[in-house]
Scaffold this active site. Structure first.
Site, PDB file in Angstrom:
ATOM      1  N   GLY A 237      61.104   5.581 -34.844  1.00 35.30           N
ATOM      2  CA  GLY A 237      60.270   4.492 -35.315  1.00 35.30           C
ATOM      3  C   GLY A 237      58.874   4.356 -34.746  1.00 35.30           C
ATOM      4  N   LYS A 239      56.275   6.318 -35.100  1.00 33.43           N
ATOM      5  CA  LYS A 239      55.284   6.619 -36.140  1.00 33.43           C
ATOM      6  C   LYS A 239      55.248   5.507 -37.190  1.00 33.43           C
ATOM      7  CE  LYS A 239      55.745  11.644 -35.562  1.00 33.43           C
ATOM      8  NZ  LYS A 239      56.848  11.584 -34.570  1.00 33.43           N
ATOM      9  N   CYS A 359      57.671  18.825 -34.029  1.00 34.14           N
ATOM     10  CA  CYS A 359      57.484  19.043 -32.594  1.00 34.14           C
ATOM     11  C   CYS A 359      58.031  20.423 -32.244  1.00 34.14           C
ATOM     12  CB  CYS A 359      58.150  17.942 -31.773  1.00 34.14           C
ATOM     13  SG  CYS A 359      59.893  17.671 -32.148  1.00 34.14           S
TER      14      CYS A 359
END
Length: 473
Positions: A237, A239, A359
């Site tokens: 959450g 972002k 990532c």
């Protein structure tokens, strides 16, 4: 104490499934004594390989079939290396039954490795040195302002050094110094290991502890206030809360995630951050129909799908890696999923801009996914974002340098990848006047950052923005 062991085991399992950073999982566990829990998880991870060998040699899981490996590691660590299971209820009784065998296996392992101390059992991989990155703090502009947060830390005897002029300057912080980031104005930068988990601003949601690279996707998506946005893989959450801040809580964020527990954690985070413009859905985003009228006003989509997590620089997270993150078969499976997700996102009929991020350090999950999407979707092109950002996409296809890469060595962040797609106008032109084509990257990359854009306030994404300087140039 039984709750301590159960909670620690749960964190080990979630970290193994890459459902969050170890420290975040600990602090979000709501366990009363956070320091005690964190210490137990850290030490269990350090001795993870040793514990697994002892447990396997002692046939502990075969004898105690209700005991899972994660819980067994926590219990055996405290029994052999920690405080000796002073409490623990029924689990203490269970371990006591196997006391002699476990101690014998520990002694046998020391003889085998020719060591006398427990800490000498740690291999270089298990005792790997932690890579130190600056502590990044994102100001939650839904609740406060950057200026007010800077003033707060000044009153806490921190020394504010102004806005950084380069990434290198971020790596020279020490003591109680801090800076404003050189790219994101709402991001404050402190020395490594600065801990704000007990700080009032963190507990009240006024600041978000978020790595700089992880802050780039929402920053680059840059939806106007009032817009309808999709966050396709939203949990945990951070972002989503960043998007809400950019939107000024005006508009709508449709946030999807398939994991119920992660979505519950996300709901708590968004509540603390003061986010009100979101609509959570415990749903597989691939099952969402692009032509559904509910999403007819969606112009911006953020896609940060499941990935190998190979860019996360966290020694504790590295210790949870079962070596599958570099397995070619797993990478192929992840890349196939990411391609399906990105293709689905680009099929939304009104979407104008899409940010794809991971990532991961692997080309298979990054440049290869982007290239596949461009080949299958001629209506989109890559945007040339942040030309002063030094680390670009691998030169595997024409225009790949429009993408961003991040790494500890070059950008002082976790390893990360970001690509920004934009729908072409008819005739091949960009859909918005302030964007720049990746074809002009080399000519326009002056290395000088322009002033960031403030989101234009509007009630509908259909209204065009006024011409303004753009952080995306």
């Amino acid at each position: 104490m039984a709750q301590l062991y159960q909670t620690a085991a749960g964190i080990l399992e979630r970290a193994q499934r890459q459902q969050g950073a170890v420290k975040s999982l600990v602090y979000n566990s709501k366990y009363t004594n956070v320091k005690q829990l964190y210490a137990l998880v850290c030490e269990t991870l350090r001795y993870s390989g040793v514990l697994q060998e002892i447990i396997s040699s002692a046939n502990l899981l075969k004898e105690e079939r209700k005991l899972k490996m994660s819980l067994a590691k926590v219990l055996v660590y405290d029994f052999l290396f920690g405080k000796g299971l002073k409490c623990g209820g029924g689990w203490k009784v269970t371990l006591q039954k196997h006391r002699a065998r476990l101690q014998a296996e520990l002694a046998r392992l020391k003889i085998k490795r020719k060591v006398s101390r427990n800490e000498d059992l740690l291999t270089p991989v298990e005792g790997a040195t932690e890579v130190l990155l600056p502590r990044y703090v994102r100001v939650n502009t839904l609740k406060t302002s950057t200026e007010d947060v800077i003033d707060y830390f000044k009153r806490q005897n921190y020394t504010y050094l102004g806005r950084a002029s380069s990434v290198q300057e971020l790596g020279r912080l020490s003591g109680k110094q801090f800076l404003t980031d050189c790219h994101l104005r709402e991001l404050l930068v402190f020395p490594p290991r600065t801990d704000f988990h007990q700080d009032f601003l963190y507990k009240s949601g006024h600041i978000i502890l978020q790595d700089k690279a992880s802050s780039l996707p929402a920053f680059l998506l840059d939806p106007p206030s009032g817009c309808h946005v999709i966050d396709a893989c939203a949990a945990p959450g951070n972002k989503t809360s960043h998007l809400a801040a950019i939107l000024n809580n005006v508009g709508k964020i449709f946030a999807f995630d398939l994991d119920t527990k992660r979505l519950a954690t996300m709901s708590t985070l968004l509540l603390r951050a003061g986010v009100t413009c979101h609509e959570l859905a415990n749903q597989d985003f691939l099952q969402v129909e692009p032509s559904d009228p509910r999403y007819s006003n969606v112009r911006h989509i953020l896609l940060d799908p499941s990935c190998s997590g190979s860019g996360i620089v966290d020694r504790l997270n590295q210790l949870t890696d079962d070596m599958k993150s570099s397995c070619e078969e797993r990478l192929q499976s992840l890349a196939a999923f990411q391609k399906r997700m990105l293709g689905h996102v680009l099929s939304f009929p009104k979407v104008q801009r899409v940010v794809y991020s991971t990532c991961s350090l692997h080309q298979q999950e990054n440049e290869d996914v982007v290239q596949d999407a461009l080949e299958r979707n001629a209506a989109f092109r890559l945007m040339n974002v942040l030309p002063s950002w030094t680390q670009r996409g691998l030169d595997t296809f024409c225009g790949a340098r429009c993408c961003l890469r991040a790494s500890p060595a070059e950008t002082l962040t976790n390893g990360f990848f970001v690509a920004v797609f934009e729908r072409k106008r008819e005739g091949g032109e960009c859909s918005e006047t302030f964007s720049s084509s990746c074809n002009s990257f080399d000519a326009e990359d002056t290395g000088v950052e322009r002033e960031p854009v403030l989101a234009a306030v509007s009630t509908s994404c259909k209204k065009k923005r006024k011409k303004k300087k753009s952080k995306l140039e």
